[in-house]
Design a protein around this motif. Sequence first.
Motif, short mmCIF file in Angstrom:
data_model
loop_
_atom_site.label_atom_id
_atom_site.label_comp_id
_atom_site.label_asym_id
_atom_site.label_seq_id
_atom_site.Cartn_x
_atom_site.Cartn_y
_atom_site.Cartn_z
N ARG A 1 0.83 -1.21 0.00
CA ARG A 1 0.00 0.00 0.00
C ARG A 1 0.87 1.26 0.00
O ARG A 1 0.56 2.24 -0.67
CB ARG A 1 -0.91 0.01 1.23
CG ARG A 1 -2.07 -0.97 1.13
CD ARG A 1 -2.87 -1.06 2.42
NE ARG A 1 -3.96 -1.99 2.28
CZ ARG A 1 -5.17 -1.66 1.81
NH1 ARG A 1 -5.44 -0.41 1.49
NH2 ARG A 1 -6.10 -2.57 1.69
N ARG B 1 7.73 -6.70 -5.88
CA ARG B 1 7.64 -7.86 -4.99
C ARG B 1 9.03 -8.27 -4.50
O ARG B 1 9.23 -8.57 -3.33
CB ARG B 1 6.95 -9.05 -5.67
CG ARG B 1 5.56 -8.77 -6.19
CD ARG B 1 4.74 -10.03 -6.33
NE ARG B 1 4.41 -10.57 -5.03
CZ ARG B 1 3.39 -10.18 -4.28
NH1 ARG B 1 2.56 -9.27 -4.72
NH2 ARG B 1 3.19 -10.71 -3.10
N ASP C 1 1.41 -14.02 0.31
CA ASP C 1 2.42 -14.99 -0.14
C ASP C 1 3.42 -15.31 0.97
O ASP C 1 4.54 -15.71 0.71
CB ASP C 1 3.19 -14.40 -1.34
CG ASP C 1 3.89 -13.10 -0.98
OD1 ASP C 1 3.55 -12.49 0.05
OD2 ASP C 1 4.82 -12.70 -1.72
N ARG D 1 -10.05 -7.31 -6.25
CA ARG D 1 -8.75 -7.65 -5.67
C ARG D 1 -8.59 -9.17 -5.53
O ARG D 1 -7.52 -9.71 -5.77
CB ARG D 1 -8.55 -6.95 -4.33
CG ARG D 1 -8.11 -5.51 -4.55
CD ARG D 1 -7.39 -4.96 -3.37
NE ARG D 1 -8.26 -4.75 -2.25
CZ ARG D 1 -7.86 -4.82 -0.99
NH1 ARG D 1 -6.62 -5.13 -0.69
NH2 ARG D 1 -8.71 -4.58 -0.01
N ARG E 1 -2.69 -13.40 -10.56
CA ARG E 1 -1.46 -12.77 -11.07
C ARG E 1 -0.37 -13.83 -11.25
O ARG E 1 -0.39 -14.88 -10.58
CB ARG E 1 -0.99 -11.65 -10.14
CG ARG E 1 -0.47 -12.13 -8.82
CD ARG E 1 0.11 -11.03 -7.97
NE ARG E 1 0.40 -11.57 -6.67
CZ ARG E 1 0.04 -11.06 -5.51
NH1 ARG E 1 -0.63 -9.93 -5.49
NH2 ARG E 1 0.34 -11.64 -4.37
O1 DC Z 1 -3.71 -7.03 3.22
P1 DC Z 1 -4.07 -5.78 2.43
O2 DC Z 1 -5.48 -5.77 1.92
O3 DC Z 1 -3.71 -4.52 3.15
O4 DC Z 1 -3.12 -5.86 1.14
C1 DC Z 1 -3.18 -4.89 0.13
C2 DC Z 1 -2.83 -5.50 -1.21
O5 DC Z 1 -1.44 -5.82 -1.26
C3 DC Z 1 -3.56 -6.77 -1.59
O6 DC Z 1 -4.68 -6.50 -2.44
C4 DC Z 1 -2.55 -7.59 -2.33
C5 DC Z 1 -1.23 -7.02 -1.95
N1 DC Z 1 -0.40 -7.91 -1.13
C6 DC Z 1 0.39 -8.83 -1.76
O7 DC Z 1 0.34 -8.94 -2.98
N2 DC Z 1 1.24 -9.60 -1.04
C7 DC Z 1 1.30 -9.51 0.28
N3 DC Z 1 2.14 -10.27 0.97
C8 DC Z 1 0.46 -8.58 0.96
C9 DC Z 1 -0.39 -7.81 0.23
#
Ligand code: DC
Length: 232
Positions: A39, A113, A135, A184, A191
Amino acid sequence: MKKITIAIDGFSSTGKSTMAKQLAEKLEYIYVDSGAMYRAVTLYAMQQKLISKNKFEKQKLISALDKINLEFKFNSRLGYGEIYLNNVNVESEIRSLVVSNFVSKIAEVSEVRKKLVKQQQLIGANKGVVMDGRDIGTVVFPDAELKFFITASANIRAKRRFDELTKKGDKVSFEEIFKNVKDRDYIDSTREDSPLIKASDAIEIDNSNLSLEEQFDKIYKITLEKIKSINS
Ligand code: DC
Protein backbone atom coordinates in the motif's frame (compact mmCIF):
# COMPACT_ATOMS: atom_id res chain seq x y z
CA MET A 1 12.02 -21.08 24.55
CA LYS A 2 12.56 -21.35 20.78
CA LYS A 3 10.62 -18.75 18.78
CA ILE A 4 8.86 -19.64 15.56
CA THR A 5 7.72 -17.91 12.37
CA ILE A 6 3.96 -17.56 11.86
CA ALA A 7 2.58 -16.83 8.39
CA ILE A 8 -1.01 -15.64 8.04
CA ASP A 9 -2.27 -15.44 4.47
CA GLY A 10 -5.68 -15.02 2.95
CA PHE A 11 -8.14 -12.85 1.08
CA SER A 12 -8.54 -9.13 1.73
CA SER A 13 -10.63 -7.96 4.68
CA THR A 14 -10.72 -11.31 6.43
CA GLY A 15 -9.49 -9.72 9.65
CA LYS A 16 -6.02 -11.22 9.20
CA SER A 17 -4.26 -8.13 10.47
CA THR A 18 -6.33 -7.82 13.65
CA MET A 19 -5.72 -11.46 14.39
CA ALA A 20 -2.00 -11.30 13.58
CA LYS A 21 -1.54 -8.19 15.73
CA GLN A 22 -3.29 -9.79 18.71
CA LEU A 23 -1.30 -12.98 18.32
CA ALA A 24 2.02 -11.13 18.13
CA GLU A 25 1.16 -9.08 21.19
CA LYS A 26 0.23 -12.13 23.23
CA LEU A 27 3.38 -14.02 22.21
CA GLU A 28 5.62 -10.93 22.41
CA TYR A 29 6.58 -11.44 18.78
CA ILE A 30 7.10 -8.80 16.08
CA TYR A 31 4.03 -8.11 13.93
CA VAL A 32 4.48 -7.24 10.26
CA ASP A 33 1.64 -6.14 7.99
CA SER A 34 3.14 -6.90 4.57
CA GLY A 35 0.07 -5.46 2.83
CA ALA A 36 0.97 -2.08 4.33
CA MET A 37 4.24 -2.21 2.39
CA TYR A 38 2.42 -2.76 -0.94
CA ARG A 39 0.00 0.00 0.00
CA ALA A 40 2.85 2.41 0.82
CA VAL A 41 4.49 1.77 -2.57
CA THR A 42 1.07 2.42 -4.14
CA LEU A 43 0.79 5.71 -2.27
CA TYR A 44 4.26 6.68 -3.52
CA ALA A 45 3.20 5.89 -7.12
CA MET A 46 0.08 8.02 -6.66
CA GLN A 47 2.03 10.92 -5.17
CA GLN A 48 4.47 10.82 -8.11
CA LYS A 49 1.54 10.61 -10.55
CA LEU A 50 2.75 7.29 -11.90
CA ILE A 51 -0.62 5.63 -11.46
CA SER A 52 -4.16 6.89 -11.98
CA LYS A 53 -7.41 5.55 -13.34
CA ASN A 54 -6.22 5.49 -16.93
CA LYS A 55 -2.48 5.07 -16.75
CA PHE A 56 0.26 3.17 -15.00
CA GLU A 57 3.87 4.11 -15.69
CA LYS A 58 5.29 0.79 -14.60
CA GLN A 59 8.84 1.31 -15.90
CA LYS A 60 9.12 4.68 -14.15
CA LEU A 61 8.00 3.08 -10.90
CA ILE A 62 10.58 0.30 -11.31
CA SER A 63 13.31 2.92 -11.89
CA ALA A 64 12.20 4.82 -8.79
CA LEU A 65 12.19 1.81 -6.44
CA ASP A 66 15.57 2.76 -4.93
CA LYS A 67 14.06 6.04 -3.80
CA ILE A 68 11.37 4.30 -1.77
CA ASN A 69 12.33 3.71 1.83
CA LEU A 70 9.89 1.78 4.00
CA GLU A 71 10.22 1.32 7.74
CA PHE A 72 8.05 0.07 10.56
CA LYS A 73 8.45 2.20 13.69
CA PHE A 74 7.08 0.77 16.90
CA ASN A 75 4.25 2.78 18.45
CA SER A 76 4.09 1.78 22.11
CA ARG A 77 0.61 3.23 22.53
CA LEU A 78 -0.75 0.99 19.76
CA GLY A 79 1.54 -1.94 20.50
CA TYR A 80 2.74 -2.44 16.91
CA GLY A 81 4.91 -0.84 14.25
CA GLU A 82 3.42 1.82 12.00
CA ILE A 83 4.59 2.16 8.43
CA TYR A 84 6.72 5.10 7.30
CA LEU A 85 7.24 6.01 3.66
CA ASN A 86 10.44 8.03 3.27
CA ASN A 87 10.24 9.03 6.94
CA VAL A 88 6.58 10.05 6.90
CA ASN A 89 3.98 8.09 8.86
CA VAL A 90 1.45 6.91 6.24
CA GLU A 91 -0.32 4.28 8.36
CA SER A 92 -3.71 5.96 8.02
CA GLU A 93 -3.39 7.31 4.47
CA ILE A 94 -2.65 3.89 2.95
CA ARG A 95 -6.01 2.47 4.15
CA SER A 96 -8.14 4.68 1.87
CA LEU A 97 -10.29 3.18 -0.87
CA VAL A 98 -8.28 5.01 -3.56
CA VAL A 99 -5.13 3.19 -2.45
CA SER A 100 -7.09 -0.09 -2.26
CA ASN A 101 -8.25 0.44 -5.83
CA PHE A 102 -4.68 0.65 -7.20
CA VAL A 103 -2.76 -1.63 -4.88
CA SER A 104 -3.33 -4.92 -6.72
CA LYS A 105 -1.85 -3.39 -9.91
CA ILE A 106 1.27 -2.39 -7.99
CA ALA A 107 1.49 -5.78 -6.25
CA GLU A 108 1.61 -7.51 -9.65
CA VAL A 109 4.97 -5.95 -10.50
CA SER A 110 7.74 -8.51 -9.93
CA GLU A 111 10.41 -5.88 -9.22
CA VAL A 112 8.22 -4.40 -6.46
CA ARG A 113 7.64 -7.86 -4.99
CA LYS A 114 11.35 -8.69 -5.07
CA LYS A 115 12.23 -5.56 -3.11
CA LEU A 116 9.50 -6.04 -0.50
CA VAL A 117 10.03 -9.78 -0.05
CA LYS A 118 13.75 -9.15 0.60
CA GLN A 119 12.91 -6.62 3.30
CA GLN A 120 10.27 -8.92 4.83
CA GLN A 121 12.75 -11.79 5.00
CA LEU A 122 15.30 -9.55 6.72
CA ILE A 123 12.75 -8.43 9.33
CA GLY A 124 11.85 -12.06 10.07
CA ALA A 125 15.37 -13.47 9.92
CA ASN A 126 15.55 -14.08 13.69
CA LYS A 127 12.07 -15.66 13.95
CA GLY A 128 9.62 -14.52 16.60
CA VAL A 129 7.52 -12.87 13.92
CA VAL A 130 3.86 -12.94 12.87
CA MET A 131 3.50 -11.69 9.31
CA ASP A 132 0.26 -11.39 7.39
CA GLY A 133 -0.22 -11.08 3.64
CA ARG A 134 -0.84 -13.15 0.53
CA ASP A 135 2.42 -14.99 -0.14
CA ILE A 136 3.99 -15.25 3.30
CA GLY A 137 3.62 -19.02 3.67
CA THR A 138 4.40 -19.73 0.00
CA VAL A 139 7.18 -17.28 -0.95
CA VAL A 140 8.43 -15.14 1.93
CA PHE A 141 8.72 -17.86 4.60
CA PRO A 142 8.04 -21.22 2.91
CA ASP A 143 9.70 -22.86 5.95
CA ALA A 144 7.51 -21.12 8.53
CA GLU A 145 6.66 -23.51 11.36
CA LEU A 146 3.04 -22.39 11.40
CA LYS A 147 0.87 -21.20 8.52
CA PHE A 148 -2.73 -20.08 8.53
CA PHE A 149 -4.91 -19.41 5.49
CA ILE A 150 -7.94 -17.25 6.27
CA THR A 151 -11.08 -17.07 4.16
CA ALA A 152 -14.60 -15.63 4.46
CA SER A 153 -17.37 -14.92 1.96
CA ALA A 154 -16.90 -11.79 -0.21
CA ASN A 155 -20.14 -10.33 1.07
CA ILE A 156 -19.11 -10.58 4.71
CA ARG A 157 -15.66 -9.18 3.98
CA ALA A 158 -17.12 -6.20 2.10
CA LYS A 159 -19.52 -5.54 4.97
CA ARG A 160 -16.62 -5.54 7.46
CA ARG A 161 -14.56 -3.17 5.29
CA PHE A 162 -17.59 -0.90 4.75
CA ASP A 163 -18.21 -0.66 8.51
CA GLU A 164 -14.53 0.06 9.15
CA LEU A 165 -14.32 2.88 6.57
CA THR A 166 -17.65 4.52 7.38
CA LYS A 167 -16.74 4.49 11.09
CA LYS A 168 -13.64 6.49 10.14
CA GLY A 169 -15.90 8.96 8.33
CA ASP A 170 -15.03 7.93 4.74
CA LYS A 171 -17.85 8.47 2.26
CA VAL A 172 -18.09 5.14 0.46
CA SER A 173 -20.90 2.93 -0.78
CA PHE A 174 -21.26 -0.76 -0.02
CA GLU A 175 -21.39 -1.50 -3.78
CA GLU A 176 -18.00 0.08 -4.50
CA ILE A 177 -16.40 -1.73 -1.56
CA PHE A 178 -17.90 -5.04 -2.70
CA LYS A 179 -16.56 -4.45 -6.20
CA ASN A 180 -13.10 -3.62 -4.81
CA VAL A 181 -13.06 -6.80 -2.70
CA LYS A 182 -14.08 -8.97 -5.70
CA ASP A 183 -11.66 -7.24 -8.08
CA ARG A 184 -8.75 -7.65 -5.67
CA ASP A 185 -9.60 -11.32 -5.06
CA TYR A 186 -9.45 -11.88 -8.79
CA ILE A 187 -6.21 -9.97 -9.47
CA ASP A 188 -4.45 -11.28 -6.34
CA SER A 189 -5.25 -14.91 -7.08
CA THR A 190 -4.63 -14.89 -10.84
CA ARG A 191 -1.46 -12.77 -11.07
CA GLU A 192 1.60 -14.50 -12.48
CA ASP A 193 4.08 -13.67 -9.72
CA SER A 194 3.26 -15.13 -6.28
CA PRO A 195 -0.51 -15.47 -6.64
CA LEU A 196 -2.62 -15.84 -3.52
CA ILE A 197 -2.81 -19.58 -2.97
CA LYS A 198 -3.01 -21.69 0.14
CA ALA A 199 0.31 -23.30 1.03
CA SER A 200 -0.10 -27.08 1.14
CA ASP A 201 0.85 -27.13 4.83
CA ALA A 202 -1.35 -24.19 5.86
CA ILE A 203 -4.28 -24.54 8.26
CA GLU A 204 -7.40 -23.12 6.61
CA ILE A 205 -9.86 -21.14 8.71
CA ASP A 206 -13.15 -19.82 7.30
CA ASN A 207 -14.19 -17.06 9.66
CA SER A 208 -17.49 -16.10 7.96
CA ASN A 209 -19.38 -17.23 11.04
CA LEU A 210 -16.78 -16.72 13.74
CA SER A 211 -16.55 -13.75 16.08
CA LEU A 212 -13.12 -12.13 16.53
CA GLU A 213 -12.85 -13.80 19.95
CA GLU A 214 -13.77 -17.25 18.64
CA GLN A 215 -11.31 -16.91 15.81
CA PHE A 216 -8.54 -15.72 18.08
CA ASP A 217 -9.11 -18.51 20.61
CA LYS A 218 -8.87 -21.03 17.82
CA ILE A 219 -5.59 -19.82 16.36
CA TYR A 220 -4.04 -19.11 19.76
CA LYS A 221 -4.70 -22.67 20.88
CA ILE A 222 -3.14 -24.10 17.71
CA THR A 223 -0.16 -21.76 18.10
CA LEU A 224 0.54 -22.73 21.70
CA GLU A 225 0.41 -26.41 20.77
CA LYS A 226 2.88 -25.82 17.94
CA ILE A 227 5.30 -23.84 20.13
CA LYS A 228 5.06 -26.55 22.79
CA SER A 229 5.79 -29.34 20.31
CA ILE A 230 8.78 -27.47 18.88
CA ASN A 231 10.24 -26.90 22.34
CA SER A 232 9.69 -30.39 23.68
O1 DC B 1 -3.71 -7.03 3.22
P1 DC B 1 -4.07 -5.78 2.43
O2 DC B 1 -5.48 -5.77 1.92
O3 DC B 1 -3.71 -4.52 3.15
O4 DC B 1 -3.12 -5.86 1.14
C1 DC B 1 -3.18 -4.89 0.13
C2 DC B 1 -2.83 -5.50 -1.21
O5 DC B 1 -1.44 -5.82 -1.26
C3 DC B 1 -3.56 -6.77 -1.59
O6 DC B 1 -4.68 -6.50 -2.44
C4 DC B 1 -2.55 -7.59 -2.33
C5 DC B 1 -1.23 -7.02 -1.95
N1 DC B 1 -0.40 -7.91 -1.13
C6 DC B 1 0.39 -8.83 -1.76
O7 DC B 1 0.34 -8.94 -2.98
N2 DC B 1 1.24 -9.60 -1.04
C7 DC B 1 1.30 -9.51 0.28
N3 DC B 1 2.14 -10.27 0.97
C8 DC B 1 0.46 -8.58 0.96
C9 DC B 1 -0.39 -7.81 0.23
